[in-house]
Design an enzyme around this catalytic site. Structure first.
Site, PDB file in Angstrom:
ATOM      1  CB  ILE A  66      -0.990   0.052   1.197  1.00 37.17           C
ATOM      2  CG1 ILE A  66      -0.254  -0.087   2.530  1.00 37.17           C
ATOM      3  CG2 ILE A  66      -2.068  -1.013   1.031  1.00 37.17           C
ATOM      4  CD1 ILE A  66      -1.105   0.243   3.744  1.00 37.17           C
ATOM      5  CB  THR A 128      -7.912  -0.782  16.702  1.00 37.32           C
ATOM      6  OG1 THR A 128      -7.925  -1.369  17.995  1.00 37.32           O
ATOM      7  CG2 THR A 128      -6.805   0.271  16.675  1.00 37.32           C
ATOM      8  CG  ASP A 129     -11.127  -1.546  21.033  1.00 35.87           C
ATOM      9  OD1 ASP A 129     -10.000  -1.872  20.626  1.00 35.87           O
ATOM     10  OD2 ASP A 129     -11.832  -2.290  21.755  1.00 35.87           O
ATOM     11  CD  GLU A 130      -5.095  -2.480  20.845  1.00 36.82           C
ATOM     12  OE1 GLU A 130      -3.964  -1.962  20.789  1.00 36.82           O
ATOM     13  OE2 GLU A 130      -5.288  -3.697  20.806  1.00 36.82           O
ATOM     14  CD  GLN A 199      -3.055 -18.724  25.019  1.00 36.15           C
ATOM     15  OE1 GLN A 199      -2.328 -19.687  25.307  1.00 36.15           O
ATOM     16  NE2 GLN A 199      -2.601 -17.479  25.018  1.00 36.15           N
ATOM     17  CG  LEU A 211      -3.493 -15.410  31.696  1.00 40.37           C
ATOM     18  CD1 LEU A 211      -4.412 -15.140  30.514  1.00 40.37           C
ATOM     19  CD2 LEU A 211      -4.306 -15.940  32.878  1.00 40.37           C
ATOM     20  CG  ASN A 254      -6.845 -11.325  28.630  1.00 40.54           C
ATOM     21  OD1 ASN A 254      -7.733 -11.055  27.830  1.00 40.54           O
ATOM     22  ND2 ASN A 254      -5.734 -10.601  28.743  1.00 40.54           N
TER      23      ASN A 254
END
Ligand code: NAD
Ligand code: DAU
Length: 339
Positions: A66, A128-130, A199, A211, A254
């Site tokens: 891109i 993203t919500d981040e 996982q 984790l 998590n």
């Protein structure tokens, strides 16, 4: 609601990645009059198998970057929209080596915006919500379109930068753009570096799941098919210059997600290892998607997380040939980081 936009010939950047390829399947399955040109560099995260088998008269793959303005000059004319998914997408990688994140996520977005401006092509930006940073565990608040930007990681700050470019190109040059910010996706074709596939494939391989930190970090899970239907809704019905948050009320910590995977795969719930935390690890994400639901009438369909998770586990069991080539290298990288 704005007038409905009816695209017939779209470019999907990053269409060989996890969410982009699910979107390409969604378009092929639900919008028969639309042709898709996938533009994808095929980085470690891109796999042409993700779109293999789709009809050749509906989907064309262009392998390229891109950031390549000359390539964009060749392929963008004649299309009526760009839906931009391509990115470096993994937080842990961005901490280890931020440079490709600035290059692809910031410079790449700039190149696409310039092409959208030059050829007057509508543009949808997948984010993203981040970009909103994180929330405390005991805070009842959720992110809305009005929440100030406060990104934490090299990845999320590069995505926040790209969102800002889109807003500026809309306001200054009048490009016809919309933005969406979505929460954590799960479903088929997700790279084994990400939490849920890592996982599942660890358990298949007899490796104990890993984790981070205290396991209490919260993510707001949405099935990738719901993300696809939301992006299509915003592309075709969204108001230009607007941002829409996409989420399906799927907040979970998590450790609960990991225990659900262990249960579904017949393992004891404590059969995992605690490992080193991610530096700067965001505590909690939570999306309020009222604007998208009220204004554009979108609703998520896959809201039963346990059954979505079981289907995802079944997909990874049935598609070992798809993920196996990436597994050893991914785990070797994590092992070096103590994760
Ligand atoms: P992914 O890493 O699985 O796929 C990224 C794709 O982009 C790959 O196919 C890769 O080859 C391609 N790509 C990377 N650099 C490129 C370049 N320079 N030129 C062309 N193609 C390039 O990512 P994903 O998880 O599918 O995320 C897709 C988009 O959705 C990203 O913009 C991400 O920020 C956003 N997003 C992801 C999530 C999530 O939960 N995964 C949630 C919200 C938003
Ligand atoms: O919120 C949307 C974002 O979700 C997207 O913008 C990103 O592209 C996408 O990768 C995802 O980011 P996260 O960092 O939340 O996803 P990840 O799968 O890496 O991690 C999810 C959570 O699980 C996070 O709190 C870190 C934790 N984790 C992750 C891995 C890989 C573990 O505890 N163990 C692990 O092995």
């Amino acid at each position: 609601m704005a007038e409905t936009f009816e695209p017939t010939n779209i470019i999907v950047t990053g269409g060989c990645g996890f969410i982009g390829s699910n979107f390409v399947h969604h378009v092929v399955n639900n919008h028969p009059g639309v042709h898709v040109t996938v533009l994808d560099k095929l980085t470690y995260a891109g796999n042409p198998e993700n779109i293999a088998g789709l009809p050749a008269d509906r989907v064309e793959l262009v392998v390229g970057d891109i950031c390549d303005a000359e390539l964009l000059d060749r392929i963008v004319p004649g299309h009526d929209a760009i839906v931009h998914y391509a990115a470096e997408s993994h937080n842990d990688n961005s901490i280890a080596d931020p440079e490709p994140f600035v290059q692809t996520n910031v410079v790449g977005t700039f190149r696409l915006l310039e092409a959208a401006r030059k050829y007057d092509v509508r543009y949808h930006h997948v984010s993203t919500d981040e970009v909103y940073g994180d929330l405390a565990l005991d805070d009842p608040a959720r992110f809305t379109e009005e929440t100030p930007y406060r990104p934490s990681s090299p990845y999320s700050s590069s995505k926040a930068s790209s969102d800002m470019l889109v807003r500026a190109w809309h306001r200054t040059y009048g490009i016809r753009a919309t933005i969406s910010n979505c929460s954590n996706n799960y479903g088929p074709y997700q790279h084994v570096e990400k939490f849920i596939p890592r996982q599942i494939t660890n358990i298949i391989d007899g490796i104990r799941p890993k984790l981070y930190g205290d396991g209490k970090n919260v993510r707001d899970w949405i099935h990738t098919e719901d993300h696809s239907s939301a992006v299509w809704t915003i592309l075709t019905k969204g108001r230009l210059g607007e941002t829409y948050l996409i989420g399906a009320d799927g907040e979970k910590d998590n450790i609960s997600v990991l225990r659900a995977i262990l249960r579904a795969m017949g393992q004891p719930e404590d059969a995992f290892d605690w490992v080193r935390d991610r530096p700067g690890h965001d505590r909690r994400y939570a999306i309020d998607s009222t604007k998208l639901r009220r204004e554009l009438g979108w609703q998520p369909q896959h809201t039963d997380f346990e059954s979505g998770l079981e289907a995802t586990i079944a997909w990874y069991r049935d598609h070992e040939a798809w993920w196996r080539p990436a597994k050893a290298e991914t785990e070797a990288k994590y092992a070096k980081q103590g994760q």
